[in-house]
Each structure stands twice: as C-alpha cells, then as structure tokens.
Enzyme design. Structure first.
Site, PDB file in Angstrom:
ATOM      1  N   ILE A 156      31.007  33.669  34.902  1.00 10.61           N
ATOM      2  CA  ILE A 156      29.838  34.460  34.507  1.00 10.61           C
ATOM      3  C   ILE A 156      30.189  35.229  33.236  1.00 10.61           C
ATOM      4  O   ILE A 156      31.345  35.659  33.063  1.00 10.61           O
ATOM      5  CB  ILE A 156      29.438  35.447  35.646  1.00 10.61           C
ATOM      6  CG1 ILE A 156      29.303  34.701  36.995  1.00 10.61           C
ATOM      7  CG2 ILE A 156      28.152  36.192  35.299  1.00 10.61           C
ATOM      8  CD1 ILE A 156      28.257  33.617  37.056  1.00 10.61           C
TER       9      ILE A 156
ATOM     10  N   ARG B  45      31.810  54.479  30.880  1.00  8.00           N
ATOM     11  CA  ARG B  45      30.883  53.379  31.177  1.00  8.00           C
ATOM     12  C   ARG B  45      29.974  53.741  32.350  1.00  8.00           C
ATOM     13  O   ARG B  45      28.770  53.472  32.346  1.00  8.00           O
ATOM     14  CB  ARG B  45      31.698  52.164  31.544  1.00  8.00           C
ATOM     15  CG  ARG B  45      31.619  50.831  30.862  1.00  8.00           C
ATOM     16  CD  ARG B  45      30.607  50.463  29.906  1.00  8.00           C
ATOM     17  NE  ARG B  45      29.950  49.227  30.311  1.00  8.00           N
ATOM     18  CZ  ARG B  45      30.458  48.022  30.132  1.00  8.00           C
ATOM     19  NH1 ARG B  45      31.592  47.861  29.497  1.00  8.00           N
ATOM     20  NH2 ARG B  45      29.806  46.958  30.549  1.00  8.00           N
TER      21      ARG B  45
ATOM     22  N   TYR C 129      44.565  36.074  42.823  1.00  8.81           N
ATOM     23  CA  TYR C 129      43.096  36.174  42.839  1.00  8.81           C
ATOM     24  C   TYR C 129      42.489  35.101  43.750  1.00  8.81           C
ATOM     25  O   TYR C 129      41.586  35.377  44.544  1.00  8.81           O
ATOM     26  CB  TYR C 129      42.599  36.027  41.400  1.00  8.81           C
ATOM     27  CG  TYR C 129      41.122  36.263  41.186  1.00  8.81           C
ATOM     28  CD1 TYR C 129      40.627  37.535  40.886  1.00  8.81           C
ATOM     29  CD2 TYR C 129      40.221  35.205  41.238  1.00  8.81           C
ATOM     30  CE1 TYR C 129      39.274  37.742  40.650  1.00  8.81           C
ATOM     31  CE2 TYR C 129      38.863  35.407  41.005  1.00  8.81           C
ATOM     32  CZ  TYR C 129      38.397  36.672  40.707  1.00  8.81           C
ATOM     33  OH  TYR C 129      37.051  36.872  40.478  1.00  8.81           O
TER      34      TYR C 129
ATOM     35  N   GLY D 137      47.175  29.932  37.305  1.00  7.79           N
ATOM     36  CA  GLY D 137      47.421  31.308  36.851  1.00  7.79           C
ATOM     37  C   GLY D 137      46.782  32.373  37.720  1.00  7.79           C
ATOM     38  O   GLY D 137      46.735  33.541  37.338  1.00  7.79           O
TER      39      GLY D 137
ATOM     40  N   ASN E 252      31.674  44.032  45.765  1.00 10.59           N
ATOM     41  CA  ASN E 252      31.760  43.331  44.485  1.00 10.59           C
ATOM     42  C   ASN E 252      33.016  43.689  43.695  1.00 10.59           C
ATOM     43  O   ASN E 252      33.450  42.918  42.852  1.00 10.59           O
ATOM     44  CB  ASN E 252      30.504  43.669  43.666  1.00 10.59           C
ATOM     45  CG  ASN E 252      30.638  43.267  42.221  1.00 10.59           C
ATOM     46  OD1 ASN E 252      30.547  42.098  41.879  1.00 10.59           O
ATOM     47  ND2 ASN E 252      30.897  44.242  41.343  1.00 10.59           N
ATOM     48  N   ALA E 253      33.599  44.861  43.968  1.00 12.30           N
ATOM     49  CA  ALA E 253      34.716  45.339  43.142  1.00 12.30           C
ATOM     50  C   ALA E 253      35.856  44.331  43.132  1.00 12.30           C
ATOM     51  O   ALA E 253      36.291  43.853  44.178  1.00 12.30           O
ATOM     52  CB  ALA E 253      35.220  46.681  43.684  1.00 12.30           C
ATOM     53  N   GLY E 254      36.326  44.020  41.955  1.00  8.19           N
ATOM     54  CA  GLY E 254      37.427  43.067  41.858  1.00  8.19           C
ATOM     55  C   GLY E 254      38.140  43.182  40.527  1.00  8.19           C
ATOM     56  O   GLY E 254      37.556  43.616  39.528  1.00  8.19           O
TER      57      GLY E 254
ATOM     58  N   GLN F 161      42.822  28.125  40.995  1.00  5.26           N
ATOM     59  CA  GLN F 161      42.799  28.188  39.523  1.00  5.26           C
ATOM     60  C   GLN F 161      44.208  28.450  39.019  1.00  5.26           C
ATOM     61  O   GLN F 161      44.901  29.349  39.531  1.00  5.26           O
ATOM     62  CB  GLN F 161      41.838  29.290  39.041  1.00  5.26           C
ATOM     63  CG  GLN F 161      41.898  29.623  37.558  1.00  5.26           C
ATOM     64  CD  GLN F 161      41.519  28.442  36.658  1.00  5.26           C
ATOM     65  OE1 GLN F 161      40.835  27.509  37.051  1.00  5.26           O
ATOM     66  NE2 GLN F 161      42.019  28.456  35.448  1.00  5.26           N
TER      67      GLN F 161
HETATM   68  N1  CAA Z   1      46.084  23.388  34.036  1.00  4.63           N
HETATM   69  C1  CAA Z   1      47.295  22.876  33.668  1.00  4.63           C
HETATM   70  N2  CAA Z   1      48.122  23.481  32.789  1.00  4.63           N
HETATM   71  C2  CAA Z   1      47.701  24.633  32.269  1.00  4.63           C
HETATM   72  C3  CAA Z   1      46.469  25.233  32.597  1.00  4.63           C
HETATM   73  C4  CAA Z   1      45.658  24.536  33.514  1.00  4.63           C
HETATM   74  N3  CAA Z   1      44.453  25.020  33.886  1.00  4.63           N
HETATM   75  N4  CAA Z   1      46.352  26.385  31.929  1.00  4.63           N
HETATM   76  C5  CAA Z   1      47.474  26.533  31.194  1.00  4.63           C
HETATM   77  N5  CAA Z   1      48.288  25.465  31.384  1.00  4.63           N
HETATM   78  C6  CAA Z   1      49.571  25.200  30.799  1.00  4.63           C
HETATM   79  C7  CAA Z   1      49.532  25.361  29.291  1.00  4.63           C
HETATM   80  O1  CAA Z   1      49.063  24.164  28.691  1.00  4.63           O
HETATM   81  C8  CAA Z   1      50.994  25.666  28.964  1.00  4.63           C
HETATM   82  O2  CAA Z   1      51.729  24.474  29.017  1.00  4.63           O
HETATM   83  P1  CAA Z   1      52.925  24.247  27.979  1.00  4.63           P
HETATM   84  O3  CAA Z   1      53.882  25.403  28.200  1.00  4.63           O
HETATM   85  O4  CAA Z   1      53.462  22.925  28.377  1.00  4.63           O
HETATM   86  O5  CAA Z   1      52.279  24.264  26.632  1.00  4.63           O
HETATM   87  C9  CAA Z   1      51.443  26.476  30.166  1.00  4.63           C
HETATM   88  O6  CAA Z   1      50.495  26.194  31.224  1.00  4.63           O
HETATM   89  C10 CAA Z   1      51.442  27.956  29.897  1.00  4.63           C
HETATM   90  O7  CAA Z   1      50.125  28.295  29.442  1.00  4.63           O
HETATM   91  P2  CAA Z   1      49.833  29.626  28.652  1.00  4.63           P
HETATM   92  O8  CAA Z   1      50.449  29.554  27.306  1.00  4.63           O
HETATM   93  O9  CAA Z   1      48.365  29.928  28.723  1.00  4.63           O
HETATM   94  O10 CAA Z   1      50.688  30.630  29.527  1.00  4.63           O
HETATM   95  P3  CAA Z   1      50.544  32.145  29.638  1.00  4.63           P
HETATM   96  O11 CAA Z   1      51.659  32.558  30.528  1.00  4.63           O
HETATM   97  O12 CAA Z   1      50.406  32.800  28.311  1.00  4.63           O
HETATM   98  O13 CAA Z   1      49.134  32.340  30.382  1.00  4.63           O
HETATM   99  C11 CAA Z   1      47.536  32.204  32.098  1.00  4.63           C
HETATM  100  C12 CAA Z   1      48.889  31.694  31.603  1.00  4.63           C
HETATM  101  C13 CAA Z   1      47.597  33.695  32.327  1.00  4.63           C
HETATM  102  C14 CAA Z   1      47.261  31.516  33.417  1.00  4.63           C
HETATM  103  C15 CAA Z   1      46.452  31.879  31.049  1.00  4.63           C
HETATM  104  O14 CAA Z   1      46.450  30.490  30.817  1.00  4.63           O
HETATM  105  C16 CAA Z   1      45.085  32.285  31.546  1.00  4.63           C
HETATM  106  O15 CAA Z   1      44.686  33.442  31.453  1.00  4.63           O
HETATM  107  N6  CAA Z   1      44.299  31.342  32.085  1.00  4.63           N
HETATM  108  C17 CAA Z   1      42.955  31.608  32.585  1.00  4.63           C
HETATM  109  C18 CAA Z   1      42.986  31.808  34.048  1.00  4.63           C
HETATM  110  C19 CAA Z   1      41.555  31.966  34.530  1.00  4.63           C
HETATM  111  O16 CAA Z   1      40.744  31.049  34.467  1.00  4.63           O
HETATM  112  N7  CAA Z   1      41.210  33.130  35.021  1.00  4.63           N
HETATM  113  C20 CAA Z   1      39.884  33.372  35.448  1.00  4.63           C
HETATM  114  C21 CAA Z   1      39.525  34.775  35.104  1.00  4.63           C
HETATM  115  S1  CAA Z   1      37.789  35.088  35.369  1.00  4.63           S
HETATM  116  C22 CAA Z   1      37.647  35.175  37.017  1.00  4.63           C
HETATM  117  O17 CAA Z   1      38.577  35.124  37.761  1.00  4.63           O
HETATM  118  C23 CAA Z   1      36.251  35.334  37.540  1.00  4.63           C
HETATM  119  C24 CAA Z   1      35.923  34.308  38.531  1.00  4.63           C
HETATM  120  O18 CAA Z   1      35.865  34.618  39.706  1.00  4.63           O
HETATM  121  C25 CAA Z   1      35.603  32.947  38.096  1.00  4.63           C
END
Ligand code: CAA
Length: 240
Positions: A180, A39, A147, A143, A82-84, A141
């Site tokens: 984004i 890349r 981060y 999960g 910016n690296a993350g 956030q």
């Molecule tokens: N609020 C409340 N509950 C939530 C939730 C939320 N936001 N997200 C998930 N849950 C709940 C689910 O409903 C589920 O509940 P049940 O077991 O009762 O059904 C439980 O949490 C487990 O959820 P998952 O099946 O999704 O669990 P997982 O272990 O497979 O994955 C996770 C969990 C990794 C956090 C996944 O939900 C995920 O990837 N979420 C996105 C996180 C996110 O927004 N990351 C941002 C990345 S981009 C970035 O970071 C750039 C930036 O700067 C903005």
C-alpha cells in the site's frame, strides 16, 4: 448511539485512512499513536478525531488507555489492531532486538489491545475486532522473518480468538493488505519496490482507503456472520 472504535496506529498511513473512514461512517473514533506527536496533532486538528498516545507493546498502557477512551467516548465496541513496525534485515544481519521489537509491537500489541477490550465486549454481547495482517504473513518476504512471523501469527490469533467470541456476538477478522502507498512501503529500496510492483496484477500500489473499505465492511452491525476470516486486499499479488 454511535459505536466507539479504537484504531491503533490510527494517525498515519493505513490507520489514518481507517480512522477517517470510520468517522465519516458515523463511528466515534479514538486513534492511537506511539511516538510521532507532530503528525498526531496535525491529524487531530485536520480530522477532529481524538488521539491518544500509548505503546501497544505494553499491556498496562493498553489497559489504562482503553479505560481513558471509554471514559471519554464510551465503551469500546470496535478494535482495529493496525499498529505495526518494520525492522527489515536478512537473517544474517537481523539482531535479536529487531525480532523482539517487531514481535512485541505487531503481534504482542494485538494481544494487549484485545485483552483490554475483550471482557467488556463479551459482557455487552457485541464486539468487532479487525486485525491488520499482511500479504507477507501469508507468503513470506525476503528480509522479513520477524515481520512475516508476527503477521502470520496475527492470522492464527484471529482464527483462535474468533472461536472464543463467536457465540457472544463478538467477531474477529483479519485483513491482509498487499503493498500500500504509505511511508512504510516508501522505505523499501526503490529497486526492490519496482520488482514488487511489477508482480502486482492490478499494476500499482494499493491506496490506504482501499484497506479502510474492508474494515468498514467487517465492523458493520450486519457483518455478524463473518468471523475468523482473512480478507486479502492486495491487487491480486497473492491469491490465498
Ligand atoms: N529474493 C532473492 N534475493 C534477494 C531479494 C529477494 N526478494 N531481495 C534481495 N535479494 C538479494 C540481493 O539481490 C542481494 O544479493 P547479492 O548480495 O548476491 O547481490 C542480497 O539479497 C542482499 O540484498 P540487499 O543489498 O538489498 O541487502 P541489504 O542487507 O542491504 O537489504 C533487505 C536487505 C533489508 C531485505 C532489503 O532488500 C529490503 O529492504 N527489502 C525489502 C523487504 C520488503 O519488501 N519489506 C516490506 C516492507 S513494507 C511492509 O512490510 C508492508 C506490508 O505488509 C506489505
């Protein structure tokens, strides 16, 4: 003379748009990357921007890398941290390694890179440091304890370092992007992402060039009175 800028993680995603935006605005740009050679080389070929490979989590590599950029292009006057990376998991499932990797890269990387350019900026009486934080460092956030903690740390780091540079012509600011349209956000499970986008008042994901726009403002020579600030660019998702 064109000012020299380093953009970490500058060959992909938001970093790519920042590198290209700076180049188009007349800056001499060095874009760093950590692992994706294919890349990075494609990016260098397409844009003509010099690419350098090192790990921002390693202070020695940062110091050696900055010295190489300075030898090739001139003293570094602009740093865009910016690296993350993400290692998303709920607390129940997150391993200590997932915490360490994110802290070392996202927050430790800011320290290491700033350390490598800081003395030169102070001595020359000019510098611009822009740290890319996140809406998730402001609001938290699900999960992302790793981060969110690292990105929140970036916002504190920015305000503290800004105080040290202020009287010497060196500004330090942060941008807090929302969601984004990049590979990182594409990795969020589609059902989760759909709910996130539904909460963005502008009604869509942001574009990487919309973050670059903010960087260009903050690094400008006439932005010297802006320091210690955080610019939120998030489509209205979090008004901070
Ligand atoms: N609020 C409340 N509950 C939530 C939730 C939320 N936001 N997200 C998930 N849950 C709940 C689910 O409903 C589920 O509940 P049940 O077991 O009762 O059904 C439980 O949490 C487990 O959820 P998952 O099946 O999704 O669990 P997982 O272990 O497979 O994955 C996770 C969990 C990794 C956090 C996944 O939900 C995920 O990837 N979420 C996105 C996180 C996110 O927004 N990351 C941002 C990345 S981009 C970035 O970071 C750039 C930036 O700067 C903005």
């Amino acid at each position: 003379m064109a000012r020299v800028a380093i953009v970490t993680g500058g060959t992909r995603g938001i970093g790519e748009a920042i590198s290209v935006g700076l180049k188009n605005a007349g800056y001499k740009v060095a874009a760093t990357y950590a692992g994706n050679d294919a890349r990075a080389h494609a990016f260098a070929e397409k844009t003509g921007i010099a690419v350098y490979k090192w790990d921002v989590a390693d202070l020695d590599q940062c110091q050696a890398g900055v010295a190489k950029v300075a030898a090739d292009l001139g003293p570094v006057e602009i740093l865009v941290n910016n690296a993350g990376i993400t290692r998303d998991a709920t607390m129940r499932k997150m391993a200590r390694s997932g915490w360490d990797e994110v802290m070392d890269t996202n927050l430790g990387g800011c320290f290491n890179m700033a350390k490598a350019v800081w003395d030169g900026m102070l001595e020359r009486g000019f510098g611009r440091v822009v740290n890319i934080g996140s809406i998730n460092g402001q609001a938290g956030q699900y999960g992302q304890v790793n981060y969110a903690a690292a990105k929140s740390g970036i916002h504190g780091f920015t305000k503290a370092l800004a105080q040290e540079g202020a009287a010497k012509g060196v500004t330090v600011n942060a941008i807090a992007p929302g969601y984004i349209d990049t590979d990182m956000v594409a990795a969020v499970p589609p059902n989760v992402l759909e709910k996130i986008v539904a909460r963005i008042p502008v009604g869509r994901l942001g574009k990487a060039h919309e973050i670059a726009r903010g960087v260009l403002f903050l690094v400008a020579d006439d932005a010297g009175f802006v320091t210690g600030s955080t610019m939120s660019i998030n489509g209205g998702q979090h008004m901070y």
